[in-house]
Design an enzyme around this catalytic site. Structure first.
Site, PDB file in Angstrom:
ATOM      1  N   HIS A 184      17.498  -6.564  -7.783  1.00  0.00           N
ATOM      2  CA  HIS A 184      16.933  -6.992  -9.070  1.00  0.00           C
ATOM      3  C   HIS A 184      15.464  -7.337  -8.864  1.00  0.00           C
ATOM      4  O   HIS A 184      15.113  -8.037  -7.911  1.00  0.00           O
ATOM      5  CB  HIS A 184      17.674  -8.206  -9.609  1.00  0.00           C
ATOM      6  CG  HIS A 184      17.051  -8.797 -10.832  1.00  0.00           C
ATOM      7  ND1 HIS A 184      16.661  -8.035 -11.917  1.00  0.00           N
ATOM      8  CD2 HIS A 184      16.728 -10.075 -11.143  1.00  0.00           C
ATOM      9  CE1 HIS A 184      16.148  -8.813 -12.847  1.00  0.00           C
ATOM     10  NE2 HIS A 184      16.173 -10.062 -12.397  1.00  0.00           N
ATOM     11  N   HIS A 229      11.528  -7.962 -11.296  1.00  0.00           N
ATOM     12  CA  HIS A 229      10.873  -8.081 -12.594  1.00  0.00           C
ATOM     13  C   HIS A 229       9.606  -7.231 -12.572  1.00  0.00           C
ATOM     14  O   HIS A 229       8.571  -7.638 -13.098  1.00  0.00           O
ATOM     15  CB  HIS A 229      10.528  -9.533 -12.905  1.00  0.00           C
ATOM     16  CG  HIS A 229      11.725 -10.411 -13.097  1.00  0.00           C
ATOM     17  ND1 HIS A 229      11.663 -11.779 -13.019  1.00  0.00           N
ATOM     18  CD2 HIS A 229      13.015 -10.118 -13.378  1.00  0.00           C
ATOM     19  CE1 HIS A 229      12.862 -12.296 -13.231  1.00  0.00           C
ATOM     20  NE2 HIS A 229      13.703 -11.307 -13.442  1.00  0.00           N
TER      21      HIS A 229
END
Length: 235
Positions: free
Chosen positions: A110, A112
């Protein structure tokens, strides 16, 4: 951990070391800031992947230059801490859900990263207008549903979106990209590639309309890249 055989303990130790190296790839490719982002890898406990497996993941709130093999934490596939001195990543429940429901998956990432997250903020898939996208993703990079952090809601959205999809990446709406792979290295590669294509398609759209690729050509490109391109050991 004493209940696990030595072979599993050895694999956990190896995975912890591997994940330190792979986490360093995230800031190297400008995919994260501060302590955001995480990489995990499944540790198979039995003869084949199952719900009894473990995962190794980054601890919560630790900067990338502080990471050591010993700082990595081990959880079961319910997201419960099994070994480690720090709290697991806040995304652990999502990773664990993916491993429970996609036994062929060995790594989850994950980030951003800026451009991929911008598409997620728009709630818009990245359209397959590059041969690189056909190669890597087999089509558009899909959008997953909005989900709150803290339980397995994000994991459910990842699985619902990617089951039956050729894409190893999903843009969770208003959140950011999650990627999957046969192991953590493959998932990191997908995280790098999804940011690259998100950036390129964004720039292209500033210049005007993009040109779609025919589905038959996407299928051909994907089959070639996945089955022919590169070396047998590292495609």
């Amino acid at each position: 951990m004493r209940d696990y055989p030595q072979s599993v303990l050895d694999e956990i130790a190896r995975t912890r070391a591997v994940l330190v190296t792979l986490h360093a790839e995230l800031p190297r490719w400008d995919l994260v800031v501060w302590t955001a982002g995480n990489v995990s890898q499944r540790v198979v406990v039995g003869a084949a992947p199952s719900a009894d497996d473990l995962l190794v993941i980054k601890p919560s709130g630790v900067t990338y230059d502080e990471l050591t093999p010993e700082s990595m934490v081990v959880c079961d596939l319910d997201g419960t801490l099994v070994d480690g001195t720090r709290s697991p990543s806040s995304d652990t429940a999502a990773h664990a859900y993916v491993y429970r429901h996609m036994p062929h998956i060995g790594g989850v990432v994950h980030t951003h990263s800026t451009y991929a997250t911008a598409w997620a903020a728009r709630g818009e898939p990245v359209p397959c207008v590059l041969t690189m996208m056909a190669d890597e993703f087999g089509g558009d990079v899909p959008i997953g549903p909005f989900a709150l952090i803290g339980d397995d809601s994000i994991g459910r959205g990842i699985v619902e979106t990617l089951q039956g999809s050729r894409s190893p990446a999903v843009l969770m709406r208003n959140h950011g990209p999650f990627t999957i792979g046969k192991d953590a290295q493959a998932a990191v590669k997908a995280a790098v590639m999804v940011e690259e294509v998100a950036r390129t398609v964004h720039i292209a759209r500033q210049l005007g309309d993009t040109v779609p690729i025919a589905q038959s050509d996407i299928d051909s490109l994907y089959a070639r890249y996945q089955n022919v391109y590169g070396q047998d050991t590292d495609r």
